[in-house]
Design a protein around this motif. Structure first.
Motif, PDB file in Angstrom:
ATOM      1  N   GLY A 270       0.696  -1.216  -0.107  1.00  0.00           N
ATOM      2  CA  GLY A 270       0.097  -0.057  -0.080  1.00  0.00           C
ATOM      3  C   GLY A 270       0.809   1.207   0.063  1.00  0.00           C
ATOM      4  O   GLY A 270       1.765   1.156  -0.593  1.00  0.00           O
ATOM      5  N   ASP A 271       0.322   2.242   0.765  1.00  0.00           N
ATOM      6  CA  ASP A 271       0.931   3.693   0.728  1.00  0.00           C
ATOM      7  C   ASP A 271       2.438   3.551   1.420  1.00  0.00           C
ATOM      8  O   ASP A 271       3.239   4.395   0.953  1.00  0.00           O
ATOM      9  N   ALA A 272       2.633   2.479   2.222  1.00  0.00           N
ATOM     10  CA  ALA A 272       3.749   2.605   2.860  1.00  0.00           C
ATOM     11  C   ALA A 272       4.826   2.041   1.964  1.00  0.00           C
ATOM     12  O   ALA A 272       6.067   2.630   1.891  1.00  0.00           O
ATOM     13  N   ALA A 273       4.626   1.572   0.631  1.00  0.00           N
ATOM     14  CA  ALA A 273       5.820   1.547  -0.308  1.00  0.00           C
ATOM     15  C   ALA A 273       5.354   2.241  -1.504  1.00  0.00           C
ATOM     16  O   ALA A 273       6.278   2.250  -2.313  1.00  0.00           O
ATOM     17  N   GLY A 274       4.601   3.252  -1.307  1.00  0.00           N
ATOM     18  CA  GLY A 274       4.437   4.437  -2.230  1.00  0.00           C
ATOM     19  C   GLY A 274       3.950   3.727  -3.651  1.00  0.00           C
ATOM     20  O   GLY A 274       4.521   3.735  -4.600  1.00  0.00           O
ATOM     21  N   GLY A 283      -5.165   4.994  -5.176  1.00  0.00           N
ATOM     22  CA  GLY A 283      -4.257   4.102  -4.027  1.00  0.00           C
ATOM     23  C   GLY A 283      -4.749   3.022  -3.401  1.00  0.00           C
ATOM     24  O   GLY A 283      -4.281   2.161  -3.028  1.00  0.00           O
ATOM     25  N   ILE A 284      -6.313   2.755  -3.466  1.00  0.00           N
ATOM     26  CA  ILE A 284      -6.724   1.880  -2.799  1.00  0.00           C
ATOM     27  C   ILE A 284      -6.743   0.502  -3.689  1.00  0.00           C
ATOM     28  O   ILE A 284      -6.428  -0.427  -2.947  1.00  0.00           O
ATOM     29  N   ARG A 285      -6.859   0.624  -4.966  1.00  0.00           N
ATOM     30  CA  ARG A 285      -6.727  -0.594  -5.837  1.00  0.00           C
ATOM     31  C   ARG A 285      -5.333  -1.117  -5.699  1.00  0.00           C
ATOM     32  O   ARG A 285      -4.910  -2.367  -5.246  1.00  0.00           O
ATOM     33  N   PRO A 286      -4.060  -0.255  -5.491  1.00  0.00           N
ATOM     34  CA  PRO A 286      -2.727  -0.924  -5.477  1.00  0.00           C
ATOM     35  C   PRO A 286      -2.729  -1.382  -3.875  1.00  0.00           C
ATOM     36  O   PRO A 286      -1.738  -2.244  -3.978  1.00  0.00           O
ATOM     37  N   ALA A 287      -3.228  -0.769  -3.279  1.00  0.00           N
ATOM     38  CA  ALA A 287      -3.243  -1.150  -1.637  1.00  0.00           C
ATOM     39  C   ALA A 287      -3.700  -2.370  -1.763  1.00  0.00           C
ATOM     40  O   ALA A 287      -3.006  -3.554  -1.127  1.00  0.00           O
ATOM     41  N   VAL A 288      -4.849  -2.766  -2.064  1.00  0.00           N
ATOM     42  CA  VAL A 288      -5.489  -4.086  -2.164  1.00  0.00           C
ATOM     43  C   VAL A 288      -4.734  -5.040  -2.678  1.00  0.00           C
ATOM     44  O   VAL A 288      -4.404  -6.344  -2.213  1.00  0.00           O
TER      45      VAL A 288
END
Ligand SMILES: Cc1cc2nc3c(=O)[nH]c(=O)nc-3n(C[C@H](O)[C@H](O)[C@H](O)COP(=O)(O)OP(=O)(O)OC[C@H]3O[C@@H](n4cnc5c(N)ncnc54)[C@H](O)[C@@H]3O)c2cc1C
Length: 380
Positions: A270-274, A283-288
């Motif tokens: 998720g956002d921790a990885a940017g 950002g929700i789709r890449p986070a999931v």
């Protein structure tokens, strides 16, 4: 001391998706979050069908008591110019409230939870990881968003990150406000800044309105926001009495994020990885999806004893989201919502045309319709 097979720090969409998949495979997961849920998250709350599919979301169950706004059209263009209406005729996205969405996913994950725990100490031990001197596991996943302490442990304090800064307000419209608000619930409005360094949005989800702006240059953000809102109020699209409850947050775009995502027995998701998509900031789709892919890598380590599986997570992520730019590429291309080549009068004109708005801005940049969703089925 509390132990588990996997420690997850952060219970947003990334953390809960990873925990949900691991729990279904019988792995003992302990998830730590500094908040008590339900909690708010600064976010417009727009999700694409790929998210619904990846999460195998029971939409009927979800929407019974929660906001779930189908989106069938968009209005897009450049601030101060005419917008283009693009209608799809069926739902191509949805609006949710993060307070409800994140709580639902976290409860559904069936992970053991330690809430109200602010993670601030991470130590390596012979057996793996020790967090806050109290929580231990052989594997540690950082899912605590942009300011994730696990990401900081892995990458150090970063001063060279090209951060997208964003500010928004979300509130329930009063009957008087609803009667003058001309933003339609099934057609969010996206307004690119004239310099194309960001965009503003108006997004109505049933009776809730979300207005905000995100830009590459955080210093001018408040002035851009004031001009954007004043312009919409002047044009009669927004009520004049928006609550003064603006909230800000930051995130990194995938292409320009310099963060490493893997270390020995440690992953970031998720956002921790940017990971946010570079053109839309979604950002929700890449986070999931990263949560599902990380779970896949972890299962390969725990069940199949494949010690190289975590290192492969990096390769899997590149296969999914593309090769990240190195420092040289970033310097040459600039960092931001739009490729530098697009920042021109030509691009501004294109953003006012029907063909470009539908096929490039919406279908490619915002909806990613060319990319099939990752689903739990990828996880053995
Ligand atoms: C203004 C704005 C609007 C946005 N709009 C959209 C949108 O409409 N659609 C979209 O797809 N994306 C949007 N995004 C991006 C999206 O919000 C994020 O990409 C997404 O929330 C990332 O999920 P995550 O699980 O990685 O992190 P988060 O959702 O940030 O969750 C992180 C969790 O970690 C916890 N945590 C943080 N620090 C600690 C700590 N030290 N110890 C313990 N726990 C901690 C937090 O309490 C939180 O629960 C927007 C972002 C912003 C800023």
């Amino acid at each position: 001391m509390t132990s588990a097979e996997v420690l997850l720090v952060g219970g947003g969409p990334a953390g809960s998706s990873c925990a949900w998949t691991l729990r279904q495979a019988g792995i003992d997961v302990l998830l730590l979050d500094r908040a008590r849920f339900p909690r708010d998250k600064v976010c417009a709350g727009w999700i694409t069908p790929a998210v619904v599919e990846a999460l195998d979301l029971d939409v009927n169950d979800y929407r019974r008591t929660r906001t779930f706004q189908p989106i069938t059209a968009f209005r897009t263009g450049v601030m101060g110019r005419d917008l283009v209406d693009t209608a799809y005729g069926s739902a191509v996205s949805f609006g949710i409230l993060r307070r409800e969405f994140d709580h639902y996913l976290l409860e559904r994950s069936r992970a053991r939870l330690a809430l109200d725990v602010h993670v601030n100490r991470i130590e390596r031990t012979a057996a793996g990881w020790l967090v806050n001197g109290e929580y231990a596991a052989p594997l540690l996943v950082g899912a605590a968003g942009h300011f994730c302490p696990v990401a900081r442990w892995l990458n150090g304090p970063r001063r060279d990150e090209a951060v997208i800064a964003a500010k928004e307000v979300e509130f329930v419209l009063s009957p008087a406000q609803a009667s003058v608000c001309r933003v339609s619930a099934d057609a969010p409005e996206i307004y690119f800044c004239p310099d194309l360094a960001g965009y503003g949005w108006c997004f109505r989800k049933e009776q809730v309105l979300n207005v905000g702006i995100g830009r590459q240059d955080r210093h001018g953000l408040s002035e851009h926001l004031e001009r954007f809102v004043a312009g919409l109020q002047h044009a009669g699209r927004l009520p004049h009495d928006l609550p003064n409850a603006w909230r800000g947050h930051a995130y990194l775009l995938y292409d320009s994020s310099p963060r490493a995502m893997v270390a020995e027995n440690m992953l970031l998701i998720g956002d921790a990885a940017g990971l946010a998509y570079s053109q839309s900031g979604e950002g929700i789709r890449p986070a999931v999806e990263s949560g599902l892919l990380a779970a896949q890598a972890i299962l390969a380590v725990i069940r199949d004893h494949r010690s190289d599986a975590l290192a492969n997570y990096h390769t899997t992520m590149q296969a999914r989201f593309g090769r990240r730019a190195g420092p040289h590429d970033r310097a040459m291309s600039g960092n931001g919502l739009l490729p530098r080549a697009a920042v021109s009068g030509v691009a501004r004109r294109l953003l006012g045309t029907r063909w470009f708005s539908r096929h490039v801005v919406l279908d490619r940049w915002f909806l990613h319709r060319h990319e099939a969703p990752i689903t739990k089925r990828v996880v053995p």
